[in-house]
Scaffold this motif. Structure first.
Motif, short mmCIF file in Angstrom:
data_model
loop_
_atom_site.label_atom_id
_atom_site.label_comp_id
_atom_site.label_asym_id
_atom_site.label_seq_id
_atom_site.Cartn_x
_atom_site.Cartn_y
_atom_site.Cartn_z
N CYS A 305 0.82 -1.23 0.00
CA CYS A 305 0.00 0.00 0.00
C CYS A 305 0.85 1.28 0.00
O CYS A 305 1.80 1.40 0.76
N CYS A 308 -2.72 5.94 -0.85
CA CYS A 308 -3.27 6.98 -1.73
C CYS A 308 -4.71 7.32 -1.38
O CYS A 308 -5.21 8.38 -1.73
N GLY A 309 -5.41 6.40 -0.73
CA GLY A 309 -6.79 6.66 -0.33
C GLY A 309 -7.82 6.39 -1.42
O GLY A 309 -9.02 6.58 -1.19
N CYS A 311 -8.99 3.65 -2.51
CA CYS A 311 -9.95 2.61 -2.12
C CYS A 311 -11.02 3.17 -1.19
O CYS A 311 -12.16 2.70 -1.19
N CYS A 364 -7.03 0.29 -6.94
CA CYS A 364 -5.75 0.29 -6.22
C CYS A 364 -4.56 0.37 -7.19
O CYS A 364 -4.39 -0.49 -8.05
S1 SF4 Z 1 -6.00 2.05 -3.11
FE1 SF4 Z 1 -6.03 1.73 -0.87
S2 SF4 Z 1 -4.83 -0.15 -0.60
FE2 SF4 Z 1 -4.35 0.58 -2.67
S3 SF4 Z 1 -2.52 1.85 -2.39
FE3 SF4 Z 1 -4.29 3.23 -2.25
S4 SF4 Z 1 -4.72 3.34 -0.02
FE4 SF4 Z 1 -3.41 1.54 -0.35
#
Ligand code: SF4
Lengths: 459, 226
Positions: A305, A308-309, A311, A364
């Motif tokens: 991970c 990035c947020g 999800c 993701c």
């Molecule tokens: S989408 Fe969620 S799990 Fe994937 S890198 Fe971003 S914060 Fe992490």
């Protein structure tokens, strides 16, 4: 056994506040839409994802090597490298360094790892004044709340909430809720604190083994203030943040802010390699359950991970219930798969705070199988005998039905009849918090099986 | 066992298997990559990509457009005198102009600043960037250019001189050209300090500079016709 956090009850509290749910949903979904636009402008997106995922998997499958390489190259640059097995050790190392420099006040930029370690209360109890320098984090600090989102920590608050908070804490006009005025008031309030701070603390988005430095991405430039104004800079770095080479950064930097906010890059992408002229630099490499997770075939991929947020922004459950409903350091889908690794008993309900729609996995940038992991955590919770009473009752009935095809088919037909004919209170009963605030879709005239039989039997 | 040894041995014991090989990543030679990960190559492959730049657009306008999208602005200036005039025109009320470049001397030389706290009163900071990145609308600054790193964040407004010939296409190209370990501090700056922390409303001038102005001007030596 720890009392479990109850995300449904907490989300209900958020939904009950006027305007909050709808505003939160709109803002967070807006970030997801901006992400989609930014991603559409990068035709090689899928190749970047694949490379990012493989670079992270490579690093994690050679992590001992890269940790040692990082330590060696960082030390060569006169960076002090410390190691901490857990939160307590991390906080103690930080305190020792601060104490040796007689630090009375420090400014820090956002670091989920420092949140995870409970660092701020630890230092405050020992007489050190800690000021969050990111606007959203400062709002959360003044509210005595953890961040509700890993990128925009106070996104669950309305401007009127912030106006009331600032009026009480920093003496602004409670009737002025213009975000520009509020941000300016905080700029004016924070600046003297930045200038008098004896130390600056940051986290790190990436640590580069080859070059011995680390990268911090912010939009406000607050990490850069902490690193460039006070003479002492301490960075807390989770051991999973390593990447092998400087040029690997090109992949991750191109993806991070596009995934988070839909901009091609954060306003500041700052690289730290050794102390600045006249300064001192310390890094603390922190394990805190990461090496355990590395050994779990089902869950080690979560270490890829990059925070990035995306999800969270795409998650229908997160968008409605808000980040504080998770009652944990990490919220949203990534929180659901990280938090139980810290305390399974406490966070046993979180894997059920999900619709398993799979949208998180699709967005993701490092291809973590988030929704599969959520499902696997449910199995862990069940196997450890930690299912709540309501879920045990429901699931054992469901299990019997699913295990018995004729029973399932009649249940399907009964269910269909029930959806149309039973009074609502049977579906929206207190054992099923998921029914609240939610209406069931119109029932199709046929079940899938009926359709299948009819259509397949037709020549 | 020291924490270091304990962590390393726990990691070694738990390394996931099978080990994954390190993929090659794009660089200026683009070795080992099917096709370059630059926007032009792709746009010739993919006719219609919403939001992507025009394939025939040269790098400089693309850079300027992206910088503007990030909240910055840019001007072409003919020479050092024009750069000075532009700074005076844009910031007529500035009292303290702290400069790290010879083209725009300002009221204070950064070389005379000993302690970053002395920069608290700076209205406009002026510095030269050696590298711009088109896709990000970003300029690269290190301690070599800033001299005192805090100049970039404590100045109320920041002016950056950039050679229009020093703009590269993607972040991959940028990382190929810089030597990270050679400077204690290096930042890709894309527009001014910004926040969206209150209801997502974008506000410039959160904690760092309130504005970022890029003046497109080759360094004096490069203007030599030889
Ligand atoms: S989408 Fe969620 S799990 Fe994937 S890198 Fe971003 S914060 Fe992490």
């Amino acid at each position: 056994m720890t009392r479990p956090v109850d995300p449904e009850r907490r989300a209900a509290g958020f939904i009950a506040l006027e305007l909050h749910e709808s505003t939160h949903d709109r803002l967070v979904w807006g970030m997801r839409q901006n992400r989609d636009k930014a991603v559409a402008g990068v035709p090689e997106w899928e190749e970047l994802r694949e490379m990012a995922s493989r670079i992270k998997e490579h690093t994690l499958t050679h992590l001992d090597h890269y940790l040692e390489q990082f330590e060696k190259s960082a030390t060569k640059l006169r960076t002090h490298v410390h190691w901490a097995r857990d939160a307590e050790e991390h906080n103690a190392v930080v305190y020792d360094v601060l104490n040796a420099h007689r630090v009375k006040s420090l400014i820090k930029s956002k670091s989920m790892l420092q949140e995870e370690c409970g660092m701020t209360p630890y230092l405050q109890q020992r007489g050190i004044e800690v000021t969050e320098s990111d606007l959203g984090e400062r709002i959360q600090q003044l509210s005595d709340e953890p961040p509700s989102h890993i990128v925009v920590p106070a996104i669950h608050k309305l401007r009127t909430d912030v106006a009331a908070l600032f009026a009480e804490k920093i003496g602004t006009d409670p009737k002025d809720s213009d975000p520009h005025a509020l941000a300016e008031a905080m700029r004016q309030n924070a600046r003297p604190r930045f200038l008098k701070a004896d130390a600056g603390m940051t986290g790190a988005n990436f640590a580069v083994a080859e070059t011995g430095g680390f990268v911090v991405c912010t939009n406000e430039g607050n990490a850069d203030i902490g690193a460039s104004v006070p003479p002492l800079h301490i960075a807390s770095i989770g051991i999973e943040k390593l990447i092998p080479r400087g040029r690997d950064l090109g992949i991750f930097i191109r993806m991070l802010s596009r995934s988070a906010l839909g901009t091609p890059i954060t306003q500041y992408t700052s690289h730290f390699h050794g102390p600045r002229r006249g300064g001192e630099l310390h890094v603390v490499l922190v394990d805190n359950t990461r090496s355990d997770r590395l050994g779990s075939p089902d869950f080690w991929h979560a270490l890829k991970c990059i925070r990035c947020g995306a999800c969270m922004n795409t998650c229908p459950v997160y968008r409605r219930g808000g980040g504080l409903s998770y009652g944990a350091t990490y919220s949203g889908p990534i929180g659901v798969i990280l938090d139980p690794g810290f305390d399974l008993s406490k966070y046993r309900e979180l894997p059920f705070h999900s619709s398993l729609c799979g949208s998180c996995t699709d967005v993701c940038p490092v291809k973590i199988d988030i929704s599969d992991q959520i499902y696997k955590w449910r199995r862990v919770v069940a196997a450890k005998g930690l299912l709540s009473f309501a879920k045990r009752v429901g699931m054992s009935a469901l299990g019997k039905t699913l295990a018995h095809p004729p029973l399932y088919h009649s249940a399907e037909a009964v269910g269909e009849w029930a959806l149309e004919h039973l009074p609502r209170f049977l579906l929206y009963n207190p054992l099923n918090p998921w029914g609240k605030h939610r209406e069931l879709p119109a029932v199709p005239r046929q079940t899938f099986r009926q359709w299948y039989i009819e259509n397949r039997r037709k020549p | 066992m020291s924490p270091r040894e304990a962590i390393l041995s726990a990691v070694r014991k738990n390394l996931p298997r099978p080990a994954v090989p390190l993929p090659e990543v794009p660089g200026s030679e683009r070795k080992g990559i099917k096709h370059g990960l630059g926007y032009k190559e792709h746009l010739t492959r993919l006719p219609e990509v919403p939001g992507a730049p025009d394939v025939n657009e040269p790098l400089l306008p693309y850079f300027r457009r992206q910088l503007e999208a990030m909240g910055g602005r840019s001007f072409e200036v003919a020479d050092a005198a024009a750069a000075r005039a532009k700074v005076a025109e844009l910031f007529p009320d500035a009292n303290v102009v702290c400069s790290a470049v010879s083209e725009v001397p300002g009221t204070r030389r950064i070389q005379d600043v000993r302690d970053p706290h002395e920069l608290n009163d700076v209205d406009v900071g002026v510095v030269r960037s050696p590298l711009g990145v088109a896709e990000a609308g970003a300029v690269w600054l290190t301690q070599a250019e800033l001299v005192v790193n805090a100049l970039g964040v404590l100045s109320q407004h920041l002016v950056v001189l950039l050679d229009p010939a020093a703009v590269v296409e993607t972040m991959h190209d940028a990382y190929e050209r810089i030597d990270l370990a050679s400077s204690p501090y290096g930042v890709f700056l894309a527009g001014p300090s910004a926040t969206g922390d209150i209801e997502g409303v974008i506000i410039h001038g959160a904690q760092g500079a309130r504005s970022l102005t890029v003046l497109l001007l080759a360094p004096a030596a490069r203007k030599d016709p030889r």
